[in-house]
Design a protein around this motif. Sequence first.
Motif, PDB file in Angstrom:
ATOM      1  N   VAL A   9      -9.128   1.324   0.642  1.00 19.30           N
ATOM      2  CA  VAL A   9      -9.680   1.370   1.656  1.00 19.30           C
ATOM      3  C   VAL A   9     -10.927   0.308   2.190  1.00 19.30           C
ATOM      4  CG1 VAL A   9     -11.721   2.776   1.248  1.00 19.30           C
ATOM      5  CG2 VAL A   9     -10.848   3.126   3.562  1.00 19.30           C
ATOM      6  N   SER A  20      -2.703   4.095   4.037  1.00 18.66           N
ATOM      7  CA  SER A  20      -3.741   4.514   3.241  1.00 18.66           C
ATOM      8  C   SER A  20      -4.144   6.084   3.648  1.00 18.66           C
ATOM      9  CB  SER A  20      -5.139   3.535   3.697  1.00 18.66           C
ATOM     10  OG  SER A  20      -5.682   4.151   5.237  1.00 18.66           O
ATOM     11  N   PHE A  47       0.922  -1.396   0.036  1.00 18.69           N
ATOM     12  CA  PHE A  47       0.084   0.176   0.181  1.00 18.69           C
ATOM     13  C   PHE A  47       0.892   1.274   0.147  1.00 18.69           C
ATOM     14  CE2 PHE A  47      -2.868  -3.221   1.322  1.00 18.69           C
ATOM     15  CZ  PHE A  47      -4.168  -2.779   0.916  1.00 18.69           C
TER      16      PHE A  47
END
Length: 486
Positions: free
Chosen positions: A107, A289, A22
Amino acid sequence: MAHLKQTFSSLFKCFRETPSLFLGLMRWDSCLDTDEEHVNFAKSDELNRAHSENREGPDGPLKFELDICHQDPEYKSPAPLPHAQAKLITSWEAGWNVTNAIQGIFVLGLPYALLHSGYSGLLLIVLAAALCCYTGKILIACLYEENEDGQLIRVRDTYEDIANACCKKLSPSVGGVVVNVTQVVELIMTCILYLVASGNLLSHSFPYVSVTEKTWSVIAFVTLLPCIFIRTLKIVSKLSQLCSLVHFVIIFVVITYCLTQMDQWSWAKFRMSLEFEDFLVSVGVIIFSYTSQIFLPTLEGNMKNPGEFRCMLNWTHFLACILKTTFALTAFLTWGEKTKEVITDNLPSFLETLVNLCLLTKALLSYPLPFFAATEIVYSCISKDNHSNYRSPLLALTVRGSFLLLTLLMAMFTPHFALLMGLSGSVTGAAMTFLLPSLFHLKLKWKKLSFLEKCADISVFILGFLCSLAGIVCSIKGLLEVFGGV
């Protein structure tokens, strides 16, 4: 939603092996304009010079708390530039860009991260918001220096300028070169990921059409061709707004369904014991994130009222924290141990089409921001020594067209792209998000920082180093397994 599971299965398989995959998803850099009548963010640009000479930054030391909204009461607006001023963005538009950066497609993996982190995952969601908001603030602080009267003046414009200032004793430009290469790699990898995701979503949305996934990627690529003609951050901000609204629709659909299942909720579903590798996956999903640091210096420089930047950053991260916590918690309480890697896989089939189309729309709308930022970095580097070419529309179109084609070719022909992105993200992502902002802040502001601020910067640096190291090890392990090395 079986087809959505197929869409993301390869990527989320890599997430288990590559907790920092991520890292490369949400990296946006400065978004520059190239037309003579528009805002230009290169060091030689007239507007940036006006900003440096005529405005003050946020007053006082940066604070760690998220709930502090401060605007310099003596803030001075830039010198009047009619054409450029018309293209500056408001605080709301800046907020939509930040929201676009910290509310990505993945998400949807937060409930799965909560499955493997238990109660600590809830704390991580809040802590990640605070850390990323803090590193964003200290990065912006590095753009300012005090004048003889003790007032903060913006003397730098980009991440590159900050790096050059910190490395000037070693070499006048080595820091900026390293930062620019890192930025472009991350942004292009992000663009490729959105293109791959779009192809996957189209392929599984229309299984009755005898078209390969790569062909769908080409079709998605055709819809993105207008990106070549986007010249201002204001247009990108409008697309970010649409992207964020689509994201909210997805979140609303999931949360609404979960609320209808409240009778099944139980706090006993939270795990008390944790597996270390699974916990690393959760850390990677949650912390990264929130990242948008590469994008922030020029975003702040392109605001009509830069004094509102810190307040905007506080609110976007605070609201993102609330939304992500609510989303992850309600989804996990609904499905517990049955929570899938992509939470939409848990939804009933009648919501399948709506969510799938929203995800596709979000992927396409997310593409322009990192693409535009990457091409403008390269464009400014090519043209910085030749101001006559710097405003050349033909050169801008050539750079943008070349990069657009590059993303398509890499999306179609790069093997094991997700694992390679995890490896690059482990190196570049943690550096741009945690390591460099804290290191630059310590370097440039050491004499003016309090003891607690120094401790905070050092702690953030150590955290970033550990995350990067763990991601590199897991990424290499995953690549060796794929290529039969172990």
